[in-house]
Motif scaffolding. Structure first.
Motif, PDB file in Angstrom:
ATOM      1  N   VAL A 115     -24.079  85.936   3.086  1.00 40.34           N
ATOM      2  CA  VAL A 115     -24.906  87.114   3.340  1.00 40.34           C
ATOM      3  C   VAL A 115     -24.180  88.325   2.767  1.00 40.34           C
ATOM      4  CG1 VAL A 115     -25.995  88.575   5.086  1.00 40.34           C
ATOM      5  CG2 VAL A 115     -25.836  86.103   5.463  1.00 40.34           C
ATOM      6  N   PRO A 116     -24.812  89.099   1.896  1.00 44.11           N
ATOM      7  CA  PRO A 116     -24.128  90.282   1.338  1.00 44.11           C
ATOM      8  C   PRO A 116     -23.807  91.282   2.437  1.00 44.11           C
ATOM      9  CG  PRO A 116     -26.462  90.295   0.775  1.00 44.11           C
ATOM     10  CD  PRO A 116     -26.184  88.953   1.376  1.00 44.11           C
ATOM     11  N   PRO A 117     -22.674  91.958   2.369  1.00 43.55           N
ATOM     12  CA  PRO A 117     -22.299  92.916   3.425  1.00 43.55           C
ATOM     13  C   PRO A 117     -23.230  94.116   3.447  1.00 43.55           C
ATOM     14  CG  PRO A 117     -20.847  93.117   1.533  1.00 43.55           C
ATOM     15  CD  PRO A 117     -21.703  91.916   1.266  1.00 43.55           C
ATOM     16  N   ARG A 118     -23.333  94.731   4.596  1.00 43.99           N
ATOM     17  CA  ARG A 118     -24.086  95.986   4.653  1.00 43.99           C
ATOM     18  C   ARG A 118     -23.160  97.099   4.180  1.00 43.99           C
ATOM     19  NH1 ARG A 118     -24.733  98.111  10.956  1.00 43.99           N
ATOM     20  NH2 ARG A 118     -22.517  98.062  11.482  1.00 43.99           N
ATOM     21  N   LEU A 119     -23.735  98.064   3.519  1.00 52.43           N
ATOM     22  CA  LEU A 119     -22.974  99.184   2.978  1.00 52.43           C
ATOM     23  C   LEU A 119     -23.178 100.399   3.874  1.00 52.43           C
ATOM     24  CD1 LEU A 119     -21.237 100.401   0.722  1.00 52.43           C
ATOM     25  CD2 LEU A 119     -23.353 100.915  -0.506  1.00 52.43           C
ATOM     26  N   ILE A 120     -22.124 100.847   4.511  1.00 50.61           N
ATOM     27  CA  ILE A 120     -22.193 102.032   5.357  1.00 50.61           C
ATOM     28  C   ILE A 120     -21.757 103.239   4.532  1.00 50.61           C
ATOM     29  CG2 ILE A 120     -21.309 103.172   7.423  1.00 50.61           C
ATOM     30  CD1 ILE A 120     -20.943 100.440   8.669  1.00 50.61           C
ATOM     31  N   SER A 121     -22.593 104.242   4.524  1.00 48.45           N
ATOM     32  CA  SER A 121     -22.322 105.449   3.743  1.00 48.45           C
ATOM     33  C   SER A 121     -22.472 106.683   4.624  1.00 48.45           C
ATOM     34  CB  SER A 121     -23.290 105.553   2.563  1.00 48.45           C
ATOM     35  OG  SER A 121     -23.137 104.482   1.676  1.00 48.45           O
ATOM     36  N   ILE A 122     -21.957 107.794   4.115  1.00 41.82           N
ATOM     37  CA  ILE A 122     -22.255 109.095   4.703  1.00 41.82           C
ATOM     38  C   ILE A 122     -23.348 109.727   3.853  1.00 41.82           C
ATOM     39  CG2 ILE A 122     -21.385 111.401   5.195  1.00 41.82           C
ATOM     40  CD1 ILE A 122     -18.683 110.180   5.783  1.00 41.82           C
ATOM     41  N   VAL A 123     -24.381 110.192   4.520  1.00 41.35           N
ATOM     42  CA  VAL A 123     -25.550 110.748   3.836  1.00 41.35           C
ATOM     43  C   VAL A 123     -25.610 112.243   4.101  1.00 41.35           C
ATOM     44  CG1 VAL A 123     -28.064 110.685   3.683  1.00 41.35           C
ATOM     45  CG2 VAL A 123     -26.798 108.570   4.076  1.00 41.35           C
ATOM     46  N   ARG A 124     -25.840 113.009   3.037  1.00 42.27           N
ATOM     47  CA  ARG A 124     -26.058 114.441   3.194  1.00 42.27           C
ATOM     48  C   ARG A 124     -27.125 114.897   2.202  1.00 42.27           C
ATOM     49  NH1 ARG A 124     -20.087 116.408   0.991  1.00 42.27           N
ATOM     50  NH2 ARG A 124     -20.374 115.875  -1.212  1.00 42.27           N
ATOM     51  N   HIS A 125     -27.666 116.072   2.447  1.00 40.68           N
ATOM     52  CA  HIS A 125     -28.751 116.576   1.595  1.00 40.68           C
ATOM     53  C   HIS A 125     -28.216 116.876   0.198  1.00 40.68           C
ATOM     54  CE1 HIS A 125     -32.326 118.698   0.313  1.00 40.68           C
ATOM     55  NE2 HIS A 125     -32.911 118.414   1.459  1.00 40.68           N
ATOM     56  N   ARG A 126     -28.941 116.426  -0.787  1.00 45.94           N
ATOM     57  CA  ARG A 126     -28.480 116.578  -2.169  1.00 45.94           C
ATOM     58  C   ARG A 126     -28.404 118.038  -2.603  1.00 45.94           C
ATOM     59  NH1 ARG A 126     -32.505 113.616  -5.042  1.00 45.94           N
ATOM     60  NH2 ARG A 126     -33.669 115.555  -5.110  1.00 45.94           N
ATOM     61  N   ASP A 127     -29.293 118.876  -2.101  1.00 39.70           N
ATOM     62  CA  ASP A 127     -29.389 120.252  -2.605  1.00 39.70           C
ATOM     63  C   ASP A 127     -28.914 121.297  -1.610  1.00 39.70           C
ATOM     64  OD1 ASP A 127     -30.643 119.238  -4.932  1.00 39.70           O
ATOM     65  OD2 ASP A 127     -32.562 119.183  -3.889  1.00 39.70           O
ATOM     66  N   ARG A 128     -28.403 120.871  -0.482  1.00 44.10           N
ATOM     67  CA  ARG A 128     -28.002 121.825   0.535  1.00 44.10           C
ATOM     68  C   ARG A 128     -26.576 122.329   0.319  1.00 44.10           C
ATOM     69  NH1 ARG A 128     -28.370 120.503   6.552  1.00 44.10           N
ATOM     70  NH2 ARG A 128     -27.294 122.524   6.475  1.00 44.10           N
ATOM     71  N   TYR A 129     -26.304 123.468   0.929  1.00 45.66           N
ATOM     72  CA  TYR A 129     -24.947 124.004   0.988  1.00 45.66           C
ATOM     73  C   TYR A 129     -24.150 123.175   1.997  1.00 45.66           C
ATOM     74  CZ  TYR A 129     -21.190 127.118   2.551  1.00 45.66           C
ATOM     75  OH  TYR A 129     -19.977 127.634   2.913  1.00 45.66           O
ATOM     76  N   HIS A 130     -22.961 122.738   1.598  1.00 48.31           N
ATOM     77  CA  HIS A 130     -22.094 121.958   2.481  1.00 48.31           C
ATOM     78  C   HIS A 130     -20.893 122.815   2.846  1.00 48.31           C
ATOM     79  CE1 HIS A 130     -24.645 118.624   1.473  1.00 48.31           C
ATOM     80  NE2 HIS A 130     -24.314 118.695   0.203  1.00 48.31           N
ATOM     81  N   SER A 131     -20.782 123.118   4.121  1.00 48.90           N
ATOM     82  CA  SER A 131     -19.713 123.999   4.581  1.00 48.90           C
ATOM     83  C   SER A 131     -18.348 123.345   4.375  1.00 48.90           C
ATOM     84  CB  SER A 131     -19.906 124.312   6.069  1.00 48.90           C
ATOM     85  OG  SER A 131     -19.670 123.147   6.842  1.00 48.90           O
ATOM     86  N   PRO A 132     -17.285 124.153   4.341  1.00 44.26           N
ATOM     87  CA  PRO A 132     -15.938 123.564   4.244  1.00 44.26           C
ATOM     88  C   PRO A 132     -15.669 122.536   5.336  1.00 44.26           C
ATOM     89  CG  PRO A 132     -15.843 125.925   3.885  1.00 44.26           C
ATOM     90  CD  PRO A 132     -17.248 125.624   4.316  1.00 44.26           C
TER      91      PRO A 132
END
Length: 309
Positions: free
Chosen positions: A272-289
């Motif tokens: 069974v292929p492993p599940r891939l856990i990622s961090i998701v964030r908005h592509r166009d948003r401002y990301h604070s420090p």
């Protein structure tokens, strides 16, 4: 209609369309948005005139109103546009608060139990002035929608999300394991039996979590349909049922407490292929420090754990 006429479309028109679609009546839509019923009706009429299509079926009487095919099509765009507006509000708030304030993080059970405590410990040591608000959901797809709408800043999730303006940062691969009661004949094996044999017995699995999909897809690929005798979205409940001998389970390793003496955990290898856990964030948003630092902390912790394994 000429394309320029669409410049007359306002955000309140889309909000009215969303409310009518959800509420099923102009009156309930008006209550939801704090308008009068006539104002909602006027906004829908204006939107229909601008786009040149009938958007809402109005049967009259007590029957609920519904969207036409054109209405459903436009609603998909309206949802995205309103979500972008909400994300913009969140961006401006993040920019005003700077490096102090609130970081909103979405998570699900196995990440919350296995990864998040150490991430939080190290992040809070580096950024003590940041309050972290956690939103836990059983559905990572719901978490992704919350990121898109700007309700949270980032989330742990399982990609892909092809129709959303999101970027994913790969965190780790989580392999699947075969979990059985410690008194099961399978517990004496050095590795899991063939997938067809596993799928031939009753199983216990998650109810709504997408984590079951790779296992079920792997079974279908060999002509076997999984038979679940019990489902729950609570990791402890699933493991408890396995420990009681109700049935076996195939689960992501991160969702299993391997120290539990009541169960045996067997590797599935590449079946069974492993599940891939990622961090998701908005592509166009401002990301604070602080948001960027949280991602960097998570990546560093996972990398250290993998090197130590």
């Amino acid at each position: 209609m000429e394309a320029d006429s669409w410049l007359g479309v306002e955000l309140r028109h889309f909000a009215a369309l969303q409310a009518v679609a959800t509420a099923g009546s102009f009156g309930r839509a008006a209550e939801r948005l704090g308008y009068t019923q006539s104002a909602i009706s006027q906004q829908i009429q204006t939107l229909e005139r601008i786009v040149g299509e009938k958007l809402v079926e109005r049967p009259g009487g007590p029957r609920a109103v519904s969207l036409t095919e054109a209405g459903h099509l436009l609603l998909r765009h309206a949802d995205s546009i309103v979500a972008r507006m909400q994300a913009a509000q969140a961006d401006l708030h993040a920019m005003r608060t700077g490096e102090a304030g609130l970081l909103r993080v979405g998570t699900f059970q196995s990440v919350g139990a296995r990864l998040l405590p150490e991430i939080m410990r190290q992040f809070r040591a580096q950024w003590p002035q940041i309050d972290v608000a956690l939103e836990e959901r059983d559905s990572d797809a719901e978490l992704a929608q919350m990121v898109e709408r700007g309700e949270i800043d980032l989330a742990f999730a399982l990609p892909p999300f092809p129709d959303a303006p999101l970027e994913t940062i790969e965190l780790l691969e989580d392999p699947y394991v075969f979990v059985v009661a410690n008194n099961s004949p399978h517990a004496k094996l050095s590795k899991a039996p063939p997938l067809a044999e596993i799928g031939g017995e009753p199983l216990i699995g998650f109810r709504t979590c997408r984590s079951m999909e790779p296992f079920e897809d792997a079974l279908r690929a060999i002509g076997v349909e999984a038979r679940f005798s019990f489902r729950s979205d609570d990791n402890g409940t699933v493991q408890g049922m396995v420990a009681a001998g109700i049935a076996n389970a195939v689960l992501p390793r991160l969702s299993v407490d391997a120290s539990d003496p009541r169960v045996a955990v067997l590797d599935l290898g590449s079946n069974v292929p492993p599940r891939l856990i990622s961090i998701v964030r908005h592509r166009d948003r401002y990301h604070s420090p602080a948001a960027r630092a949280f991602v960097e902390t998570a990546l560093a912790i996972v990398s250290d754990e993998q090197l130590a394994a």
